[in-house]
Enzyme design. Structure first.
Site, PDB file in Angstrom:
ATOM      1  N   SER A 102       0.822  -1.218   0.000  1.00 45.95           N
ATOM      2  CA  SER A 102       0.000   0.000   0.000  1.00 45.95           C
ATOM      3  C   SER A 102       0.850   1.260   0.000  1.00 45.95           C
ATOM      4  O   SER A 102       0.328   2.369   0.093  1.00 45.95           O
ATOM      5  CB  SER A 102      -0.937   0.005   1.220  1.00 45.95           C
ATOM      6  OG  SER A 102      -0.204  -0.180   2.416  1.00 45.95           O
ATOM      7  N   HIS A 119     -40.331  23.641 -10.091  1.00 55.15           N
ATOM      8  CA  HIS A 119     -40.418  22.809 -11.315  1.00 55.15           C
ATOM      9  C   HIS A 119     -39.669  23.451 -12.485  1.00 55.15           C
ATOM     10  O   HIS A 119     -39.998  23.201 -13.645  1.00 55.15           O
ATOM     11  CB  HIS A 119     -41.874  22.551 -11.737  1.00 55.15           C
ATOM     12  CG  HIS A 119     -42.781  22.181 -10.601  1.00 55.15           C
ATOM     13  ND1 HIS A 119     -42.985  20.870 -10.224  1.00 55.15           N
ATOM     14  CD2 HIS A 119     -43.500  22.950  -9.733  1.00 55.15           C
ATOM     15  CE1 HIS A 119     -43.826  20.848  -9.186  1.00 55.15           C
ATOM     16  NE2 HIS A 119     -44.141  22.091  -8.862  1.00 55.15           N
ATOM     17  N   SER A 154     -14.502  25.414 -27.773  1.00 54.68           N
ATOM     18  CA  SER A 154     -14.715  24.153 -28.475  1.00 54.68           C
ATOM     19  C   SER A 154     -13.655  24.022 -29.562  1.00 54.68           C
ATOM     20  O   SER A 154     -13.237  25.014 -30.159  1.00 54.68           O
ATOM     21  CB  SER A 154     -16.105  24.147 -29.101  1.00 54.68           C
ATOM     22  OG  SER A 154     -16.151  23.258 -30.191  1.00 54.68           O
ATOM     23  N   LYS A 209     -18.133  28.963 -29.279  1.00 59.45           N
ATOM     24  CA  LYS A 209     -18.453  28.385 -27.967  1.00 59.45           C
ATOM     25  C   LYS A 209     -17.620  28.922 -26.816  1.00 59.45           C
ATOM     26  O   LYS A 209     -16.428  29.175 -26.959  1.00 59.45           O
ATOM     27  CB  LYS A 209     -18.252  26.867 -28.025  1.00 59.45           C
ATOM     28  CG  LYS A 209     -19.258  26.180 -28.913  1.00 59.45           C
ATOM     29  CD  LYS A 209     -20.587  26.012 -28.237  1.00 59.45           C
ATOM     30  CE  LYS A 209     -20.589  24.651 -27.616  1.00 59.45           C
ATOM     31  NZ  LYS A 209     -21.862  24.229 -27.130  1.00 59.45           N
ATOM     32  N   GLU A 256     -19.300  22.009 -14.996  1.00 56.76           N
ATOM     33  CA  GLU A 256     -19.673  20.653 -15.415  1.00 56.76           C
ATOM     34  C   GLU A 256     -18.770  19.612 -14.771  1.00 56.76           C
ATOM     35  O   GLU A 256     -19.212  18.533 -14.357  1.00 56.76           O
ATOM     36  CB  GLU A 256     -19.593  20.535 -16.943  1.00 56.76           C
ATOM     37  CG  GLU A 256     -20.659  21.359 -17.653  1.00 56.76           C
ATOM     38  CD  GLU A 256     -20.347  21.550 -19.136  1.00 56.76           C
ATOM     39  OE1 GLU A 256     -19.793  20.638 -19.760  1.00 56.76           O
ATOM     40  OE2 GLU A 256     -20.645  22.642 -19.661  1.00 56.76           O
ATOM     41  N   TYR A 286      -9.387  -6.623  12.907  1.00 65.99           N
ATOM     42  CA  TYR A 286      -8.771  -6.138  11.663  1.00 65.99           C
ATOM     43  C   TYR A 286      -8.775  -7.224  10.588  1.00 65.99           C
ATOM     44  O   TYR A 286      -8.540  -8.396  10.850  1.00 65.99           O
ATOM     45  CB  TYR A 286      -7.321  -5.684  11.917  1.00 65.99           C
ATOM     46  CG  TYR A 286      -6.646  -5.226  10.634  1.00 65.99           C
ATOM     47  CD1 TYR A 286      -6.803  -3.923  10.167  1.00 65.99           C
ATOM     48  CD2 TYR A 286      -5.896  -6.128   9.858  1.00 65.99           C
ATOM     49  CE1 TYR A 286      -6.222  -3.513   8.980  1.00 65.99           C
ATOM     50  CE2 TYR A 286      -5.309  -5.720   8.667  1.00 65.99           C
ATOM     51  CZ  TYR A 286      -5.476  -4.422   8.233  1.00 65.99           C
ATOM     52  OH  TYR A 286      -4.905  -4.017   7.046  1.00 65.99           O
ATOM     53  N   GLN A 317      -7.532  -2.151   4.294  1.00 67.28           N
ATOM     54  CA  GLN A 317      -6.529  -1.340   3.611  1.00 67.28           C
ATOM     55  C   GLN A 317      -7.168  -0.566   2.448  1.00 67.28           C
ATOM     56  O   GLN A 317      -6.645   0.440   1.984  1.00 67.28           O
ATOM     57  CB  GLN A 317      -5.397  -2.246   3.106  1.00 67.28           C
ATOM     58  CG  GLN A 317      -4.305  -1.511   2.360  1.00 67.28           C
ATOM     59  CD  GLN A 317      -3.066  -2.372   2.156  1.00 67.28           C
ATOM     60  OE1 GLN A 317      -2.365  -2.690   3.101  1.00 67.28           O
ATOM     61  NE2 GLN A 317      -2.818  -2.793   0.917  1.00 67.28           N
ATOM     62  N   LYS A 319      -8.252   3.574   2.243  1.00 65.43           N
ATOM     63  CA  LYS A 319      -7.463   4.792   2.036  1.00 65.43           C
ATOM     64  C   LYS A 319      -7.634   5.460   0.686  1.00 65.43           C
ATOM     65  O   LYS A 319      -7.904   6.662   0.618  1.00 65.43           O
ATOM     66  CB  LYS A 319      -5.987   4.494   2.284  1.00 65.43           C
ATOM     67  CG  LYS A 319      -5.672   4.379   3.754  1.00 65.43           C
ATOM     68  CD  LYS A 319      -4.279   3.880   3.978  1.00 65.43           C
ATOM     69  CE  LYS A 319      -4.228   2.936   5.162  1.00 65.43           C
ATOM     70  NZ  LYS A 319      -5.086   1.747   5.037  1.00 65.43           N
TER      71      LYS A 319
END
Ligand code: ARG
Length: 458
Positions: free
Chosen positions: A22, A155, A276, A282, A289, A316, A321, A324
Site C-alpha cells: 500500500s 419545477h 470548443s 463556444k 460541469e 482487523y 486497507q 485509504k
C-alpha cells in the site's frame, strides 16, 4: 527479509508484493506515522518499557527521517509493504537494534488506525477552511445583490420573484450545515486508538492517556477490538463530502443553466470557461460541469467503503486497507472543487438586467395580485380564480398583468382599484415578504448580519 519474516521459509511472490503493498498510496501519511511513533516511543521510555536513552534516540532519529522525507531524500520501497514498515525499516537501518524496540506493545493494526485518524483530522480542518472561504464569497456577493430581482422557480417554471441575494444565501445555509457536519465527523475521528494492539491490547503497562494528550486527541477508544476495526469515521467523512459535492453540483447545474444563451443571467469569466475545438463561437462552463461530474466519483467512494465494511468480521482484516485510496481521492477532489468553485462564482458577471427582465415575464406577481384581493375581503380561492382568469386574458392578449388597464382588471372584479399596480410591482412582491426566511431587503440584511457573525465565529 520482511519485518514479519521470522515465521516464513519461502519468500513472497513479487507480483503478490506489488498486489498487497500500500506504500504507493499510504506514503502520504508519513508525517502522522512518524509523529505517532514519536509519541509511542516517548511513552515507552516514560513507562520504563524501553530505556529513556533508547526512547530518545528513537525519537530523534524519527524526526530526522521526517525531515529527510520532506527534503526528498528518502525513497520508499514496495518490498517494505506500507508506510509503517517503510519507516520502521529506515529507522532500524539507521540505529540498528535500538530501532527494533519501537514496535513494542504496538501492532500495525492500531498504528494504521491512529495514522488515518490523524491524517483525516487535518484534512477535515483544511476542507472547513475552504468551505468557510466559499461562504464568505457568497455573503459578499449577496451584499451586492440585495436588490437584484430574479425569477424564483419551482419545477423550473417561473414561480415568484426573489432576489439573487436570497438565492445565494440559500446555498450559504447548505454550506453552513456542511461545516457543522464536518465538526461532528471531526469529533468521532478525534479518538485515539493506539494501545489497542492487534486486537486485544498488550501486557505492557502502556499509558494511553499520555499518548492521547501528546497527539492532541480528545479521548481514547474504549474497546480494543473496535479500536482497530472501526472505520465509521471514514464512512462519516465520505458521507459529509458526498453531501457537500451534492450541494456544489446543484449550484453548478444552476450556473450552467444561467450561463446558457437562453437565460444569460450570468457569464463565466474566461478563466473558468473553455472553448470548443470545432465550434468557434463556444464558451463552455466546463469547470461547473466538471465539478458536477466529480460528484459521482465521491459518491462512488462512499458506496465502495460501505460495501467493503459490510461483511468484515472483527477485528482487523486486510480488506480495510481499501479504506485509504477512496477517502484520499474524495478529500483531494473536494480540495480542488471547492476553491475552483469559489473563484468561478466570485468572478462571474451577474447580468442584473436580464434577471429582472426574466422576472417580469411569466406572471410571477399573480400570487400578489390574488393576495391584494384577499386583503380587500375576497376569499383566497375566489381571488385565485379571478387572477387565473386575468392571466388567461393576458396570455390571449400578449400582455403582462401590469400592462392591463384598470378597466380590464375591473372586468374580472370590480374590487380592483388603482393601487393594484403598486401591489404587483416586482419590488413590492419581493419587499413585502418580510417574514423571516424571505427575500425582502429588510430580512436579507438581517440574514447577512447573521452570516457575518457566523463567519467571525469560525
Ligand atoms: N497497510 C495496512 C492497512 O492499510 C496496515 C495494517 C496491516 N496490518 C496487518 N495485520 N496486515 O490496513
Amino acid at each position: 527479509m520482511k519485518l514479519w519474516g521470522g515465521r516464513f521459509t519461502g519468500s513472497t511472490d513479487s507480483f503478490t508484493d506489488h498486489f498487497h503493498s500500500s506504500i504507493s498510496f499510504d506514503s502520504r501519511m508519513y508525517r502522522q506515522d512518524i509523529l505517532g511513533s514519536v509519541a509511542h516511543s516517548k511513552m515507552l521510555g516514560k513507562q520504563g518499557i524501553i530505556s529513556q536513552q533508547d526512547s530518545e534516540l528513537i525519537q530523534k532519529t524519527l524526526l530526522e527521517i521526517l525531515s529527510d522525507i520532506e527534503n526528498g531524500k528518502v525513497t520508499f520501497d514496495e518490498q517494505a509493504e506500507d508506510i509503517h514498515m517503510n519507516i520502521e525499516t529506515i529507522l532500524i537501518s539507521r540505529i540498528g537494534d535500538v530501532g527494533k524496540r519501537l514496535h513494542t506493545g504496538r501492532s500495525r493494526n492500531d498504528q494504521v488506525a491512529l495514522d488515518i485518524r490523524m491524517y483525516l483530522k487535518d484534512e477535515i480542518k483544511n476542507i472547513q477552511k475552504l468551505l468557510t472561504e466559499l461562504i464568505e464569497t457568497l455573503v459578499s456577493m449577496a451584499e451586492k445583490n440585495i436588490r437584484t430581482i430574479m425569477p424564483g422557480y419551482t419545477h423550473l417554471q417561473n414561480a415568484q420573484p426573489v432576489t439573487f441575494a436570497h438565492h445565494l444565501l440559500a446555498y450559504t445555509e447548505m454550506f453552513k450545515r456542511d461545516n457543522e457536519r464536518l465538526d461532528d465527523a471531526y469529533k468521532r475521528t478525534n479518538v485515539m486508538p493506539l494501545g489497542s494492539g492487534a486486537l486485544a491490547t498488550t501486557t505492557y503497562p502502556l499509558d494511553r492517556d499520555f499518548v492521547c494528550r501528546e497527539l492532541g486527541f480528545d479521548s481514547v477508544t474504549l474497546n480494543s477490538m473496535d479500536g482497530v476495526s472501526d472505520r465509521d469515521f471514514v464512512i462519516e467523512l465520505l458521507s459529509v463530502l458526498s453531501i457537500i459535492m451534492m450541494h456544489l453540483s446543484r449550484f453548478c447545474e444552476e450556473i450552467i443553466i444561467w450561463n446558457s444563451q437562453q437565460y444569460k443571467f450570468v457569464e463565466m469569466d474566461d478563466a473558468y470557461s473553455t472553448g470548443s475545438s470545432i465550434m468557434p463561437q463556444k464558451k463552455n462552463p466546463d469547470m461547473a460541469e466538471l465539478i458536477r461530474g466529480k460528484t459521482g466519483r465521491v459518491y462512488g467512494h462512499l458506496m465502495s467503503m460501505l460495501t467493503t465494511m459490510k461483511g468484515i468480521p472483527l477485528a482487523y482484516n486486510k480488506d480495510m486497507q481499501e479504506d485509504k485510496e477512496g477517502v484520499f481521492d474524495a478529500v483531494d477532489t473536494l480540495k480542488m472543487c471547492l476553491p475552483v468553485f469559489t473563484r468561478m462564482i466570485g468572478t462571474m458577471t451577474v447580468n442584473k438586467d436580464n434577471m429582472y427582465r426574466a422576472a417580469k415575464g411569466g406572471f410571477m406577481n399573480a400570487t400578489d395580485a390574488a393576495d391584494w384581493l384577499v386583503k380587500h375581503g375576497v376569499p383566497f380561492r375566489d381571488a385565485h380564480a379571478i387572477v387565473g382568469r386575468l392571466v388567461l386574458y393576458c396570455i390571449d392578449h400578449s400582455k403582462s398583468l401590469d400592462e392591463l388597464t384598470l378597466d380590464e382588471f375591473k372586468a374580472e372584479s370590480d374590487i380592483f382599484t388603482e393601487d393594484i399596480y403598486n401591489a404587483i410591482k416586482l419590488e413590492t412582491c419581493v419587499n413585502s415578504r418580510t417574514v423571516a426566511g424571505g427575500p425582502s431587503e429588510s430580512y436579507i440584511k438581517k440574514l447577512i448580519a447573521i452570516n457575518k457573525d457566523y463567519l467571525n465565529g469560525r
